[in-house]
Design a protein around this motif. Structure first.
Motif, short mmCIF file in Angstrom:
data_model
loop_
_atom_site.label_atom_id
_atom_site.label_comp_id
_atom_site.label_asym_id
_atom_site.label_seq_id
_atom_site.Cartn_x
_atom_site.Cartn_y
_atom_site.Cartn_z
N ARG A 211 113.34 32.89 20.91
CA ARG A 211 113.06 31.48 20.59
C ARG A 211 111.61 31.17 20.93
NH1 ARG A 211 116.41 26.03 22.44
NH2 ARG A 211 114.77 24.53 21.90
N ARG A 212 110.95 30.43 20.07
CA ARG A 212 109.58 30.02 20.35
C ARG A 212 109.55 28.55 20.76
NH1 ARG A 212 104.80 32.93 16.91
NH2 ARG A 212 105.52 35.07 17.24
N THR A 214 106.72 25.32 22.01
CA THR A 214 105.32 24.88 22.05
C THR A 214 105.17 23.87 23.18
OG1 THR A 214 105.09 25.16 19.65
CG2 THR A 214 103.46 23.77 20.76
N PHE A 335 101.69 28.40 22.68
CA PHE A 335 102.88 28.88 21.99
C PHE A 335 103.49 30.04 22.79
CE2 PHE A 335 99.58 27.52 18.96
CZ PHE A 335 100.19 26.34 18.51
N GLU A 337 106.98 32.66 23.39
CA GLU A 337 108.25 33.21 22.89
C GLU A 337 109.13 33.61 24.05
OE1 GLU A 337 108.71 35.64 19.21
OE2 GLU A 337 109.29 37.23 20.63
N ILE A 346 102.06 33.60 23.21
CA ILE A 346 101.57 34.08 21.92
C ILE A 346 100.11 33.72 21.72
CG2 ILE A 346 101.92 34.00 19.42
CD1 ILE A 346 104.26 35.26 21.01
#
Length: 393
Positions: A211-212, A214, A335, A337, A346
């Motif tokens: 799952r990402r 932000t 970002f 993950e 990321i």
């Protein structure tokens, strides 16, 4: 009758203190629990019910969650503070906030005494005593468990003698939950070689799909998660709810106690570790190398001094002012993950990103100086060291 404010958790030690302070010391007991984000409404209600069943005159809940963030956690994020490069001060920072709130409460109700259930073997006794001595020096401190050197069995027998039944079964693992992480202690952490089993961790592994997320920072503070601008406290709580079921942020910290012995403690702190790593990555893009260098040095001192309970030393305000000043350009999105047992930063997006191809591409070309400029600079930059080698062979 003289008043005593008792730092109350509802456990065996503070239950003993309730009866002892009223029956043996003849004091009017006013219990208080400080919530730093680790208790649910149901848990707080159960603790209040227990306090009154033990005969306290009054019981209060002081919610310090927002103030805990404003006075401590914010600066731990600014400083990327991990004690011994591992531990986000989950409990030690919390204890400082709790002790301060209890001191203020004792002052508010005009208590002549303040009491806590610390033993003589850990850091908390120093943190609580010292902060009480600093903030309420006129109030006498009582520490029944430490002073009477009582065993668990003796405490249970004492309570039973006074008609209070207490479950004698000791929990296999001791858990302390707060907004900045949960500590876990057990027989394994008393060794130097063993680790905590899967069942010891309060949050089981249930999330397995990548799952990402932000995280958006504004002047160093985490203000939004996945585009939802909910403020720092909610970001911490919601990120924790998302990430902890991945088993992220589990570790064992080996530390030096204030009283000079080493100890191990397990902890799970998904949100703190992700936020610190994400924030640090954003800083590496938006601060100069000397800002980063001095931050590292001052933040290491800040974290150690907070761990040892010295939050009221004025030097801490000085360091906070420096840390706050460094955050003026630390704004942007990071970002991240999430995967079982690990997370990956990321990348970042920021209007203050210093890594811009307008100024050249690292290892390839530059746009702001010539090769001849570098030749001359290299001679000047190494000149003193060159002279040293010529003089000293």
């Amino acid at each position: 009758m003289d008043k005593v404010v008792l730092a109350f958790s509802g456990g065996l030690d503070t239950s003993f203190c309730c009866i002892y302070l009223s029956k043996d010391r003849g004091l009017e007991v006013h219990s208080v629990i400080v919530n730093t984000g680790g208790f649910s409404a149901d848990e707080l209600a159960q603790i209040e019910q227990r306090a009154y069943s033990l005969g306290v005159k009054s019981h209060a809940v002081v919610d310090e969650t927002q103030n805990y963030y404003d006075s401590s956690i914010k600066y731990l994020i600014f400083g990327n503070v991990l004690k011994n490069a591992t531990y986000p001060l989950s409990v030690s920072a919390e204890r400082v906030s709790q002790a301060t709130a209890i001191a203020n409460y004792a002052k508010k109700i005009g208590a002549q005494y303040v009491a806590h259930g610390s033993t003589g073997a850990g850091n908390d006794q120093v943190r609580f005593d010292m902060i009480f001595n600093i903030l309420i020096p006129e109030v006498e401190i009582i520490t029944p468990i430490r002073d009477l050197k009582l065993s668990r069995e003796e405490e249970i027998a004492y309570l039973q003698k006074h008609g209070v039944e207490f479950n004698a079964e000791k929990a296999k693992y001791s858990i302390n939950k707060g907004i900045w992480g949960t500590s876990v202690g057990g027989k394994e952490t008393l060794t130097s070689h063993d680790t905590l089993p899967e069942e010891a961790w309060p949050t089981p592994l249930t999330s397995t799909e990548p799952r990402r997320v932000t995280i958006e920072f504004e002047k160093g503070e985490p203000v939004a998660l996945d585009g939802n601008r909910i403020g720092p406290v909610k970001v911490i709580q919601e990120l924790q709810a998302i990430a902890q079921p991945y088993g992220i942020g589990r570790d064992i910290h080996v530390g030096d106690t204030i009283i000079g012995i080493k100890g191990r403690v397990g902890f799970e702190a998904a949100a703190p570790l992700i936020l610190i790593k994400a924030h640090h990555t954003l800083e590496k893009h938006t601060l100069t190398k000397w800002q980063l260098s001095w931050k590292d040095q001052l933040a290491a001192f800040y974290g150690n001094w907070m761990h040892e309970g010295q939050m009221h030393d004025p030097v801490m305000r000085d360091i906070e002012a420096f840390l706050q000043s460094t955050q003026q350009t630390v704004s942007g999105k990071v970002f991240v993950e999430l995967n079982p047992y690990r997370f990956t930063v990321i990348g970042i997006e920021s209007p203050h990103d210093l890594m811009s191809n307008k100024f050249g591409s690292y290892g390839e070309m530059n746009n702001t100086w010539t090769g001849e400029d570098v030749k001359g600079f290299s001679k000047i930059f190494g000149n003193q060291v060159s002279i040293w080698h010529k003089v000293n062979g």
